[in-house]
Design a protein around this motif. Structure first.
Motif, PDB file in Angstrom:
ATOM      1  N   LEU A  51      44.734  42.762  43.535  1.00 21.95           N
ATOM      2  CA  LEU A  51      44.359  42.334  44.888  1.00 21.95           C
ATOM      3  C   LEU A  51      43.234  43.223  45.414  1.00 21.95           C
ATOM      4  CD1 LEU A  51      47.937  41.804  46.393  1.00 21.95           C
ATOM      5  CD2 LEU A  51      46.475  40.119  45.284  1.00 21.95           C
TER       6      LEU A  51
ATOM      7  N   ALA B 145      39.168  41.162  52.317  1.00 25.09           N
ATOM      8  CA  ALA B 145      40.638  41.085  52.219  1.00 25.09           C
ATOM      9  C   ALA B 145      41.151  39.836  52.925  1.00 25.09           C
ATOM     10  CB  ALA B 145      41.271  42.340  52.811  1.00 25.09           C
TER      11      ALA B 145
ATOM     12  N   LEU C 296      40.661  36.691  50.829  1.00 26.55           N
ATOM     13  CA  LEU C 296      41.219  36.745  49.470  1.00 26.55           C
ATOM     14  C   LEU C 296      41.852  35.410  49.067  1.00 26.55           C
ATOM     15  CD1 LEU C 296      41.593  38.940  47.301  1.00 26.55           C
ATOM     16  CD2 LEU C 296      43.817  39.431  48.298  1.00 26.55           C
TER      17      LEU C 296
ATOM     18  N   VAL D 142      39.218  42.225  46.153  1.00 25.00           N
ATOM     19  CA  VAL D 142      38.506  42.566  47.397  1.00 25.00           C
ATOM     20  C   VAL D 142      37.230  43.337  47.048  1.00 25.00           C
ATOM     21  CG1 VAL D 142      38.647  43.992  49.484  1.00 25.00           C
ATOM     22  CG2 VAL D 142      40.589  42.554  48.818  1.00 25.00           C
TER      23      VAL D 142
END
Ligand code: DC
Length: 218
Positions: free
Chosen positions: A40, A65, A68, A44
Motif C-alpha cells: 500500500l 493515499a 489508492l 502511494v
C-alpha cells in the motif's frame, strides 16, 4: 463455520527479514486472507514518483493515499513495478507522514476485520500491525534477521533486473530504511510487547516457517 470475529495474525519486521514469505505461507496454511501492507505504501510512493513529486512531501503522499486503487495492486506488472528498490525507499519516505498513514490505516483495518471471500481470518505483514493497525491481533510475530543477511537476500532478489546494483548499496539502503522506519514519530517499526520474536538469520525458509507455525499453534 465462520466465527464472528476474524482471527488476525500480525507479522511485523524490517525489510527482507522474511516476514512476507512467512505471512503468505501462514495465510495459505490456515486459508486466511493475506495483506502485504508495504504494498500500500509502495503504491502511494509509486504514484508520487510517477507525478515527479517529492516522496517526502506530505501533501503529495496524502493525495496519492486518498486515490489508492486496491483493485490494481494484484496485477503482476504492477507488482513488479512496486517491488523495485527505488519505490521501496520512496515508500519509506511517504510512510513517515502521519496524514498518509492515517489514510491507509482504515483500509488495513477493514481488510483485517472483514477478510475478503468470507475467510475466517487475515494475516497482515508490515511494520506497525501488532502495535497500531491491529493491536488486538490474536497472534503477533516480529521477524528479524541481521542486516548483512537481509542485504544479501535483497540483493539476490534485485540484481537480476539491475546488474549494476552492488551489495554495499543494498546494505546502505536497508540501514537507512531501518533507521527511518524505526525513528519516525508516527507508528514506528517496533515489536509489540506481546509479540513473539523470530530471528530468521540462520534459518532456512522451511525452518522459519516451522518456527512461525509453532508460535501460532502453541
Ligand atoms: O515491507 P516493504 O519493504 O514493502 O515496505 C515498504 C515501506 O513501507 C517500508 O520501508 C516502510 C513502509 N511501511 C510502513 O511504514 N508500515 C507498514 N505497515 C508497511 C510498510
Amino acid at each position: 463455520m465462520k466465527p464472528d470475529t476474524p482471527i488476525i495474525i500480525a507479522v511485523d519486521g524490517p525489510a527482507a527479514s522474511g516476514k512476507g514469505t512467512l505471512a503468505r505461507r501462514l495465510a495459505e496454511r490456515f486459508d486466511y486472507a493475506y495483506l502485504d501492507t508495504g504494498l500500500l505504501y509502495r503504491a502511494v510512493a509509486y504514484d508520487v514518483l510517477r507525478r515527479h513529486e517529492d516522496p517526502a512531501n506530505a501533501a503529495a503522499g496524502l493525495r496519492a493515499a486518498k486515490a489508492l486503487n486496491l483493485a490494481m495492486l494484484g496485477a503482476p506488472e504492477t507488482l513488479a513495478a512496486l517491488r523495485t528498490g527505488e519505490v521501496g525507499t520512496a515508500a519509506s519516505l511517504v510512510a513517515a507522514q502521519p496524514d498518509t498513514r492515517r489514510a491507509i490505516l482504515q483500509i488495513q483495518r477493514d481488510i483485517a476485520n472483514a477478510p475478503p471471500e468470507g475467510k475466517a481470518g487475515a494475516v497482515l505483514d508490515g511494520r506497525d500491525i501488532g502495535t497500531v493497525v491491529c493491536p488486538e491481533a490474536r497472534h503477533k510475530i516480529f521477524v528479524t534477521a541481521r542486516v548483512e543477511i537481509r542485504a544479501a537476500r535483497r540483493w539476490q532478489e534485485l540484481h537480476a533486473q539491475d546488474p549494476k546494483l552492488t551489495l554495499q548499496a543494498v546494505l546502505a539502503d536497508l540501514q537507512a530504511r531501518d533507521h527511518r522506519d524505526s525513528a519516525r514519530t508516527t507508528a514506528p517499526m517496533r515489536a509489540a510487547q506481546d509479540a513473539h520474536l523470530l530471528d530468521t538469520s540462520d534459518l532456512s525458509i522451511e525452518e522459519a516457517f516451522a518456527a512461525a507455525l509453532a508460535l501460532v499453534l502453541h
